[in-house]
Design an enzyme around this catalytic site. Structure first.
Site, PDB file in Angstrom:
ATOM      1  N   LYS A 291       0.851  -1.187   0.000  1.00  0.00           N
ATOM      2  CA  LYS A 291       0.000   0.000   0.000  1.00  0.00           C
ATOM      3  C   LYS A 291       0.894   1.247   0.000  1.00  0.00           C
ATOM      4  O   LYS A 291       1.747   1.409   0.875  1.00  0.00           O
ATOM      5  CB  LYS A 291      -0.858  -0.025   1.262  1.00  0.00           C
ATOM      6  CG  LYS A 291      -2.237   0.484   1.059  1.00  0.00           C
ATOM      7  CD  LYS A 291      -3.019   0.160   2.297  1.00  0.00           C
ATOM      8  CE  LYS A 291      -4.306   0.909   2.313  1.00  0.00           C
ATOM      9  NZ  LYS A 291      -4.910   0.843   3.635  1.00  0.00           N
TER      10      LYS A 291
HETATM   11  C1  E4P Z   1      -8.108   1.219   3.934  1.00  0.00           C
HETATM   12  O1  E4P Z   1      -7.480   0.903   2.959  1.00  0.00           O
HETATM   13  C2  E4P Z   1      -8.015   2.579   4.527  1.00  0.00           C
HETATM   14  O2  E4P Z   1      -6.742   2.783   5.074  1.00  0.00           O
HETATM   15  C3  E4P Z   1      -9.091   2.753   5.567  1.00  0.00           C
HETATM   16  O3  E4P Z   1     -10.313   2.314   5.022  1.00  0.00           O
HETATM   17  C4  E4P Z   1      -9.187   4.189   6.066  1.00  0.00           C
HETATM   18  O4  E4P Z   1     -10.322   4.296   6.880  1.00  0.00           O
HETATM   19  P1  E4P Z   1     -10.597   5.559   7.836  1.00  0.00           P
HETATM   20  O5  E4P Z   1     -10.878   6.750   6.974  1.00  0.00           O
HETATM   21  O6  E4P Z   1     -11.793   5.152   8.643  1.00  0.00           O
HETATM   22  O7  E4P Z   1      -9.362   5.736   8.676  1.00  0.00           O
END
Ligand code: E4P
Length: 211
Positions: free
Chosen positions: A83
């Protein structure tokens, strides 16, 4: 639309995996720190539990650092996806990792143009953030449907992961406009199971069965 679980909590992953509904996991540094876990250990354990893609996020701010971290993480298991945050350095890292067949998920995507750039750099997945877009007063679903339309029109194979999901309605909206995947917190997946009429129906059938 496929469903991933958005968590680094091992118990949640095990419980949800028993239901047969998820095909991948996404994590981020905040989710891992919530579990007081170490990134490498966490990803090692999760990637053994789940066959599908498991996203592990890099924390360096240079392309060189991201590539180094990404290569290390990708050695953990063949289903680990790296990621990478959406930025100039991030795009450079995606290009290099892609040329070495390392799968990437470009995260912190808030516009269709960012998604297009990520795809062109060679991202396997892009993650537009539904909840955080809505927090700004913009309509996340317009962003997701623009990405879906652009990717379809231009035969782009990068898959869209709708992320930052906060409610079953967010999941419904993502599915309606054609997101390939939604990554959903455990609590929201559980909320999606329930319907008051299902509970009433089960009680009535059980009662009638006893008569
Ligand atoms: C997933 O890939 C993201 O990092 C995550 O959904 C972010 O979520 P949040 O906005 O609730 O922190």
């Amino acid at each position: 639309m496929k469903l991933f679980i958005d968590t680094a909590n091992i118990e949640e992953i095990k419980k949800i995996n028993e239901l047969g509904i998820i095909s991948g996991v996404t994590t981020n540094p905040s989710l891992i720190s919530k579990e007081k876990a170490i990134l490498i250990d966490s990803i090692r354990e999760i990637s053994k539990l789940i066959e599908g893609p498991v996203s592990a996020e890099v924390t360096s701010d240079t392309a060189e650092g991201m590539v180094k971290e990404g290569k290390e993480l990708s050695k953990i298991n063949k289903n680990v996806v790296i990621k990478i945050p959406m930025s100039e350095e991030g795009l450079k890292a995606v290009k290099i990792l892609n040329s070495e067949s390392v799968k990437t998920n470009v995260t912190l995507v808030f516009s269709a143009m960012q998604a297009l750039l990520a795809a062109r750099a060679g991202a396997t997945f892009v993650s537009p953030f539904i909840g955080r877009i809505d927090d700004t007063g913009n309509d996340s679903i317009n962003v997701i449907s623009d990405i879906v339309e652009i990717f379809k029109k231009h035969n782009i194979s990068t898959e869209i992961i709708s992320a930052s999901i906060r409610s079953p309605k967010n999941v419904l909206d993502a599915a309606r406009v054609g997101s390939n995947i939604a990554t959903v917190p455990y609590k929201t997946l559980i909320q999606m199971i329930s319907h008051p009429l299902t509970h009433i129906g089960i009680e009535k059938f059980n009662k009638d069965n006893k008569k």
